[in-house]
Design an enzyme around this catalytic site. Structure first.
Site, PDB file in Angstrom:
ATOM      1  N   ASP A  87     -15.957  -7.594   2.995  1.00  0.00           N
ATOM      2  CA  ASP A  87     -14.951  -6.836   2.253  1.00  0.00           C
ATOM      3  C   ASP A  87     -15.525  -5.582   1.592  1.00  0.00           C
ATOM      4  O   ASP A  87     -14.827  -4.579   1.448  1.00  0.00           O
ATOM      5  CB  ASP A  87     -14.333  -7.746   1.176  1.00  0.00           C
ATOM      6  CG  ASP A  87     -13.102  -7.132   0.539  1.00  0.00           C
ATOM      7  OD1 ASP A  87     -12.260  -6.597   1.286  1.00  0.00           O
ATOM      8  OD2 ASP A  87     -12.968  -7.179  -0.710  1.00  0.00           O
ATOM      9  N   LYS A 102     -17.318 -10.091  -7.673  1.00  0.00           N
ATOM     10  CA  LYS A 102     -16.100 -10.251  -8.482  1.00  0.00           C
ATOM     11  C   LYS A 102     -16.439 -11.029  -9.742  1.00  0.00           C
ATOM     12  O   LYS A 102     -17.444 -11.740  -9.789  1.00  0.00           O
ATOM     13  CB  LYS A 102     -15.056 -11.002  -7.665  1.00  0.00           C
ATOM     14  CG  LYS A 102     -14.541 -10.165  -6.518  1.00  0.00           C
ATOM     15  CD  LYS A 102     -13.244 -10.711  -5.961  1.00  0.00           C
ATOM     16  CE  LYS A 102     -12.697  -9.791  -4.895  1.00  0.00           C
ATOM     17  NZ  LYS A 102     -12.210  -8.512  -5.409  1.00  0.00           N
ATOM     18  N   LYS A 106     -13.211   9.158  -3.157  1.00  0.00           N
ATOM     19  CA  LYS A 106     -13.468   9.255  -4.599  1.00  0.00           C
ATOM     20  C   LYS A 106     -14.297  10.508  -4.909  1.00  0.00           C
ATOM     21  O   LYS A 106     -15.233  10.841  -4.183  1.00  0.00           O
ATOM     22  CB  LYS A 106     -14.203   7.998  -5.099  1.00  0.00           C
ATOM     23  CG  LYS A 106     -13.309   6.748  -5.078  1.00  0.00           C
ATOM     24  CD  LYS A 106     -14.031   5.545  -5.609  1.00  0.00           C
ATOM     25  CE  LYS A 106     -13.254   4.265  -5.352  1.00  0.00           C
ATOM     26  NZ  LYS A 106     -12.100   4.059  -6.207  1.00  0.00           N
ATOM     27  N   ASP A 118     -11.626   4.666   4.522  1.00  0.00           N
ATOM     28  CA  ASP A 118     -12.448   3.910   3.579  1.00  0.00           C
ATOM     29  C   ASP A 118     -12.200   4.638   2.265  1.00  0.00           C
ATOM     30  O   ASP A 118     -12.748   5.716   2.038  1.00  0.00           O
ATOM     31  CB  ASP A 118     -13.934   3.984   3.970  1.00  0.00           C
ATOM     32  CG  ASP A 118     -14.789   3.135   3.037  1.00  0.00           C
ATOM     33  OD1 ASP A 118     -14.424   3.024   1.859  1.00  0.00           O
ATOM     34  OD2 ASP A 118     -15.799   2.588   3.487  1.00  0.00           O
ATOM     35  N   HIS A 119     -11.320   4.051   1.432  1.00  0.00           N
ATOM     36  CA  HIS A 119     -10.841   4.848   0.293  1.00  0.00           C
ATOM     37  C   HIS A 119     -11.971   5.232  -0.671  1.00  0.00           C
ATOM     38  O   HIS A 119     -11.827   6.156  -1.463  1.00  0.00           O
ATOM     39  CB  HIS A 119      -9.682   4.159  -0.429  1.00  0.00           C
ATOM     40  CG  HIS A 119     -10.096   2.949  -1.202  1.00  0.00           C
ATOM     41  ND1 HIS A 119     -10.200   1.719  -0.632  1.00  0.00           N
ATOM     42  CD2 HIS A 119     -10.451   2.800  -2.488  1.00  0.00           C
ATOM     43  CE1 HIS A 119     -10.594   0.853  -1.536  1.00  0.00           C
ATOM     44  NE2 HIS A 119     -10.752   1.474  -2.681  1.00  0.00           N
ATOM     45  N   LEU A 133       0.828  -1.214   0.000  1.00  0.00           N
ATOM     46  CA  LEU A 133       0.000   0.000   0.000  1.00  0.00           C
ATOM     47  C   LEU A 133       0.863   1.266   0.000  1.00  0.00           C
ATOM     48  O   LEU A 133       0.619   2.209  -0.758  1.00  0.00           O
ATOM     49  CB  LEU A 133      -0.933   0.015   1.220  1.00  0.00           C
ATOM     50  CG  LEU A 133      -1.888   1.194   1.247  1.00  0.00           C
ATOM     51  CD1 LEU A 133      -3.012   1.014   0.243  1.00  0.00           C
ATOM     52  CD2 LEU A 133      -2.460   1.417   2.628  1.00  0.00           C
ATOM     53  N   ALA A 134       1.896   1.249   0.863  1.00  0.00           N
ATOM     54  CA  ALA A 134       2.768   2.426   0.959  1.00  0.00           C
ATOM     55  C   ALA A 134       3.405   2.721  -0.395  1.00  0.00           C
ATOM     56  O   ALA A 134       3.364   3.865  -0.879  1.00  0.00           O
ATOM     57  CB  ALA A 134       3.839   2.190   2.024  1.00  0.00           C
ATOM     58  N   HIS A 160     -17.650   0.031   2.276  1.00  0.00           N
ATOM     59  CA  HIS A 160     -17.898   0.931   1.140  1.00  0.00           C
ATOM     60  C   HIS A 160     -19.394   1.127   0.862  1.00  0.00           C
ATOM     61  O   HIS A 160     -19.877   2.251   0.727  1.00  0.00           O
ATOM     62  CB  HIS A 160     -17.239   0.394  -0.131  1.00  0.00           C
ATOM     63  CG  HIS A 160     -15.807   0.002   0.056  1.00  0.00           C
ATOM     64  ND1 HIS A 160     -14.920   0.759   0.778  1.00  0.00           N
ATOM     65  CD2 HIS A 160     -15.111  -1.080  -0.370  1.00  0.00           C
ATOM     66  CE1 HIS A 160     -13.739   0.166   0.771  1.00  0.00           C
ATOM     67  NE2 HIS A 160     -13.834  -0.950   0.095  1.00  0.00           N
TER      68      HIS A 160
HETATM   69  P1  NAP Z   1       1.922  -5.619   3.208  1.00  0.00           P
HETATM   70  O1  NAP Z   1       2.394  -5.404   1.810  1.00  0.00           O
HETATM   71  O2  NAP Z   1       1.878  -7.026   3.720  1.00  0.00           O
HETATM   72  O3  NAP Z   1       2.851  -4.749   4.168  1.00  0.00           O
HETATM   73  C1  NAP Z   1       2.891  -4.937   5.549  1.00  0.00           C
HETATM   74  C2  NAP Z   1       3.971  -4.063   6.146  1.00  0.00           C
HETATM   75  O4  NAP Z   1       4.066  -4.329   7.541  1.00  0.00           O
HETATM   76  C3  NAP Z   1       5.342  -4.288   5.565  1.00  0.00           C
HETATM   77  O5  NAP Z   1       5.986  -3.050   5.429  1.00  0.00           O
HETATM   78  C4  NAP Z   1       6.040  -5.109   6.646  1.00  0.00           C
HETATM   79  O6  NAP Z   1       7.426  -4.906   6.543  1.00  0.00           O
HETATM   80  C5  NAP Z   1       5.442  -4.496   7.895  1.00  0.00           C
HETATM   81  N1  NAP Z   1       5.523  -5.383   9.074  1.00  0.00           N
HETATM   82  C6  NAP Z   1       5.045  -6.638   9.211  1.00  0.00           C
HETATM   83  N2  NAP Z   1       5.290  -7.096  10.451  1.00  0.00           N
HETATM   84  C7  NAP Z   1       5.942  -6.094  11.122  1.00  0.00           C
HETATM   85  C8  NAP Z   1       6.438  -5.949  12.438  1.00  0.00           C
HETATM   86  N3  NAP Z   1       6.353  -6.922  13.352  1.00  0.00           N
HETATM   87  N4  NAP Z   1       7.021  -4.788  12.777  1.00  0.00           N
HETATM   88  C9  NAP Z   1       7.125  -3.767  11.885  1.00  0.00           C
HETATM   89  N5  NAP Z   1       6.682  -3.850  10.619  1.00  0.00           N
HETATM   90  C10 NAP Z   1       6.098  -5.012  10.238  1.00  0.00           C
HETATM   91  O7  NAP Z   1       0.474  -5.009   3.440  1.00  0.00           O
HETATM   92  P2  NAP Z   1      -0.255  -3.889   2.572  1.00  0.00           P
HETATM   93  O8  NAP Z   1      -0.870  -4.528   1.386  1.00  0.00           O
HETATM   94  O9  NAP Z   1       0.669  -2.754   2.345  1.00  0.00           O
HETATM   95  O10 NAP Z   1      -1.460  -3.485   3.516  1.00  0.00           O
HETATM   96  C11 NAP Z   1      -1.286  -2.656   4.646  1.00  0.00           C
HETATM   97  C12 NAP Z   1      -2.650  -2.345   5.246  1.00  0.00           C
HETATM   98  O11 NAP Z   1      -3.427  -1.652   4.282  1.00  0.00           O
HETATM   99  C13 NAP Z   1      -3.471  -3.573   5.629  1.00  0.00           C
HETATM  100  O12 NAP Z   1      -4.249  -3.278   6.740  1.00  0.00           O
HETATM  101  C14 NAP Z   1      -4.379  -3.773   4.428  1.00  0.00           C
HETATM  102  O13 NAP Z   1      -5.577  -4.452   4.782  1.00  0.00           O
HETATM  103  C15 NAP Z   1      -4.652  -2.337   4.046  1.00  0.00           C
HETATM  104  N6  NAP Z   1      -5.013  -2.149   2.633  1.00  0.00           N
HETATM  105  C16 NAP Z   1      -4.125  -2.463   1.657  1.00  0.00           C
HETATM  106  C17 NAP Z   1      -4.469  -2.247   0.329  1.00  0.00           C
HETATM  107  C18 NAP Z   1      -3.504  -2.537  -0.796  1.00  0.00           C
HETATM  108  O14 NAP Z   1      -3.844  -2.204  -1.935  1.00  0.00           O
HETATM  109  N7  NAP Z   1      -2.357  -3.115  -0.531  1.00  0.00           N
HETATM  110  C19 NAP Z   1      -5.745  -1.723   0.015  1.00  0.00           C
HETATM  111  C20 NAP Z   1      -6.615  -1.410   1.049  1.00  0.00           C
HETATM  112  C21 NAP Z   1      -6.237  -1.619   2.354  1.00  0.00           C
HETATM  113  P3  NAP Z   1       8.548  -5.926   7.118  1.00  0.00           P
HETATM  114  O15 NAP Z   1       8.118  -7.287   6.706  1.00  0.00           O
HETATM  115  O16 NAP Z   1       9.801  -5.418   6.474  1.00  0.00           O
HETATM  116  O17 NAP Z   1       8.552  -5.743   8.595  1.00  0.00           O
END
Ligand code: NAP
Length: 514
Positions: free
Chosen positions: A259, A360, A206, A201-202, A40-41, A264
Site C-alpha cells: 500500500d 498506521k 504534493k 501516485d498522489h 474519490l470523484a 509512494h
Molecule cells: P468507490 O467509491 O467504490 O467507487 C467506485 C465507482 O465505480 C462507483 O462510482 C461505482 O458506481 C462505479 N462502478 C462499480 N462497478 C461499475 C460497473 N460495472 N460499471 C460502471 N461503474 C461501476 O471507489 P473509490 O474509493 O472512489 O476509488 C476509485 C479508485 O480510486 C480505486 O482504484 C481506488 O483504489 C482509487 N483510490 C481511491 C482513493 C479514495 O480516497 N477513495 C484514494 C486513492 C486511490 P456504481 O456502483 O453506481 O456503478
C-alpha cells in the site's frame, strides 16, 4: 483562424498593455470519468477540477461525462458536483457555471452496448465546447476494471481520431505484484501508448515532493555533497496516526508494503537517489528515476530477512488492536508497519543506506525526509581527555506534510564562556496561509494530465522495478510467521525498527517526544 488570432491579441493586450495578472493557458479537453459517483470523484476530483476552473486553467472549453451504473440525470448529477465543491468557494455563480459543464451517462463498463451512448455524447460535447478532439479517460473505479475499460475504450471507438489527444488516467493500486502489474500493463498497452498513460501516485502531486528536485538541483551546496562521500544515510518516514478506518477489506489484502512502500516510498526514494536529469522534463526525469531504481539491490532471502522488519499494532486503552478492527480476520498477519534498509549499488550511493518506514496508528501523522551528512573526519573541538566527539551531524530535513518546508542543522559556537559548539537549526517553514493556498495533489495532477506532462506520474519501468524489489520481501515474509501484534498505537512502531538502525550504529532522526 480569425477568432484564434483575436483571442491571442486580446490576451496579449490584457497582460502586456493593461497589466492584468498573467492569464493561465486554458486547456481544452473532454474528461470522461468512470466511477463518477464514487468516493474519490466526489471527495477529491470534483473539488480539484473546480480549483482549475476557478483559476481559469479550464473554463469555457471543457466538459465532463460522468458515468457509472447509477441512474441519474444531468440535473441530479450537477447537484452532486455542486455539493462536492460548495466548500471551495462562496461564488455561487461560478459554481453553477462549473457544474453546467457536467453530463451523466448511466453505463455499466462490462456491457459493450453501452459504449456507443458514451461515444455519441463525447462527439456531441466535442462540437458544443470546441474541444478539438482532446480526450482524457479517467478510471476512478476498482482496479479489476482498469484493463476492461481501457480495452473497451479502444475497441468501441471512443478514442478521438482527429488531431486531438487521448490520455488515460489510472488510479492506484497498479497490480499486487510484478506479474499482475505486467498483465495489467499489457492490457493497457494494447489500447494506449506509454506516453498516453498517467498512473496516479498522489504523493507525486504534493508540493514538497516536487520541491525535492528544486532543493537538490537548484543548490550547489546540496548537489555537490549529494553522494556517499558526504551523506551518511537518508531516512524517509511516512507516518499515519489513524488505523485502517473503513478500508479494512482492501487493506488486509494489501498491507503496508504494497500500500505504501511499492509506490509512494519508492517514488520518493528514486527522486532522492537519481542523477541530475539532462533537462527538467518528464522523459528525462523518468529516465533518471528508472536508472536509480535499476541499481537498487534486489535482496536475496537472507538480506530480505535482515534488512526489512514488519509490525502490526496491538491494543492500548480505548483503541482497538488491528486484529479487532471491523472486517479484519482475528488471525490476520497483515503488516500495518514496515521499516527497511535500501542499498543502491552505484557509484553515487554505494555504502550509503536509505532507511524507510511507514505505518498506521503511529505517534503522529507526518511525512519527512532526513538527509544525514557525515560528521567532519577530524573533530578539532573534542576534548582529548574525554575523547568525546562534540560535533553533531548536519541534517537536512525536508518536511513534506503537514508542515511544508525544510531545515538544516549546523554546528556553531554557543555564546557561553569558553569554546563550546552546539547544533543550531536553520529553518524555512511555509506559513499556514501559504500551505492552505498550495494546490492539492489532485489539482496539480489533473492539470498535468491536461498539459500532457508525465513528470509526476509513475512510468511502467519505475512501477516494474519497484514491484520486483518489493516482491522479494513479500516472498520471504509469506513463508515466515510474524510475532504479531508487536507495537502499540501511539508509538513509532516495533522495537525491531530501532534495532535495524542500531545494528549499523545509527538511529532514526525523528524520535518520539521530540
Ligand atoms: P468507490 O467509491 O467504490 O467507487 C467506485 C465507482 O465505480 C462507483 O462510482 C461505482 O458506481 C462505479 N462502478 C462499480 N462497478 C461499475 C460497473 N460495472 N460499471 C460502471 N461503474 C461501476 O471507489 P473509490 O474509493 O472512489 O476509488 C476509485 C479508485 O480510486 C480505486 O482504484 C481506488 O483504489 C482509487 N483510490 C481511491 C482513493 C479514495 O480516497 N477513495 C484514494 C486513492 C486511490 P456504481 O456502483 O453506481 O456503478
Amino acid at each position: 483562424m480569425l477568432a484564434k488570432w483575436y483571442r491571442q491579441y486580446t490576451k496579449f493586450c490584457l497582460v502586456n498593455l493593461i497589466g492584468v495578472k498573467k492569464l493561465p493557458t486554458e486547456r481544452r479537453s473532454l474528461i470522461m470519468l468512470f466511477g463518477a459517483n464514487g468516493d474519490l470523484a466526489v471527495r477529491k476530483l470534483y473539488p480539484a477540477m473546480f480549483k482549475l476552473f476557478e483559476k481559469g486553467n479550464i473554463r469555457d472549453h471543457f466538459a465532463v461525462i460522468g458515468s457509472s451504473r447509477y441512474k441519474v440525470d444531468d440535473a441530479k448529477y450537477r447537484d452532486m458536483v455542486t455539493k462536492s465543491v460548495e466548500k471551495e468557494s462562496s461564488n455561487k455563480k461560478m459554481i453553477a457555471n462549473f457544474a453546467s459543464h457536467f453530463y451523466f451517462v448511466t453505463h455499466d463498463v462490462t456491457d459493450l452496448s453501452h459504449y456507443s451512448v458514451l461515444k455519441d455524447k463525447a462527439d456531441e460535447l466535442d462540437k458544443k465546447y470546441k474541444l478539438e478532439g482532446n480526450r482524457v479517460f479517467y478510471i476512478s473505479m476498482a482496479p479489476n476494471f482498469f484493463g476492461t475499460v481501457a480495452k473497451n475504450i479502444k475497441n468501441q471507438g471512443l478514442l478521438s481520431n482527429n488531431s486531438g489527444f487521448n490520455r488515460l488516467v489510472i488510479e492506484k493500486p497498479f497490480g499486487r505484484d510484478f506479474e499482475s502489474a505486467k498483465e495489467l500493463n499489457d492490457e493497457l498497452s494494447n489500447a494506449f501508448e506509454e506516453n498516453q498513460i498517467f498512473r496516479i501516485d498522489h504523493y507525486l502531486g504534493k508540493e514538497m515532493i516536487q520541491n525535492i528536485e528544486a532543493i537538490r538541483f537548484g543548490n550547489t551546496i546540496f548537489e555537490a555533497l549529494w553522494n556517499n562521500r558526504y551523506i551518511d544515510n537518508v531516512q524517509v518516514t511516512l507516518a499515519e496516526k489513524l488505523g485502517v478506518e473503513e478500508r479494512a477489506g482492501y487493506y488486509d489484502n494489501s498491507g503496508a508494503l504494497r500500500d505504501m512502500v511499492q509506490n509512494h516510498i519508492m517514488q520518493i526514494v528514486s527522486l532522492l537517489a537519481m542523477e541530475q536529469p539532462v533537462a527538467f522534463k518528464d522523459t528525462d526525469i523518468r529516465a533518471e528515476k528508472v536508472k536509480a531504481l535499476r541499481s537498487l539491490r534486489v535482496y536475496n532471502v537472507a538480506e530480505a530477512s535482515t534488512n526489512f522488519v514488519r509490525g502490526q499494532y496491538g491494543a492500548v486503552g480505548e483503541s482497538k488492536a488491528y486484529r479487532n478492527e471491523d472486517g479484519v480476520p482475528k488471525d490476520s498477519n497483515t503488516e500495518t508497519f514496515v521499516a527497511g534498509k535500501l542499498l543502491f549499488d552505484n557509484y553515487r550511493w554505494s555504502g550509503t543506506p536509505f532507511y524507510i518506514r511507514t505505518g498506521k496508528e503511529l505517534a503522529d501523522k507526518f511525512t519527512r525526509v532526513d538527509v544525514v551528512f557525515k560528521k567532519p573526519l577530524v573533530d578539532i573541538f573534542s576534548f582529548p581527555q574525554s575523547g568525546k566527539a562534540l560535533l553533531n551531524a548536519n541534517v537536512l530535513t525536508i518536511y513534506i506534510e503537514p508542515t511544508q518546508g525544510f531545515s538544516l542543522v549546523v554546528n556553531a559556537k554557543n555564546s557561553e564562556q569558553g569554546f563550546h559548539t552546539e547544533p543550531v537549526n536553520l529553518e524555512f517553514l511555509e506559513d499556514s496561509k501559504r500551505t492552505k493556498e498550495t494546490p492539492q495533489p489532485y489539482e496539480r495532477l489533473i492539470h498535468d494530465v491536461l498539459k500532457g506532462d508525465g513528470t509526476n506520474f509513475a512510468s511502467w519501468p519505475e512501477v516494474a522495478s519497484a514491484w520486483k524489489f518489493v516482491d522479494q520481501i513479500r516472498r520471504v515474509w509469506d513463508i515466515q510467521q510474524p510475532m504479531f501484534p508487536n507495537y502499540i498505537p501511539g508509538s513509532m512502531g516495533p522495537v525491531s525498527a530501532d534495532e535495524l538502525l542500531a545494528r549499523d550504529h545509527r538511529e532514526w532522526i525523528y524520535k518520539l517526544n521530540q
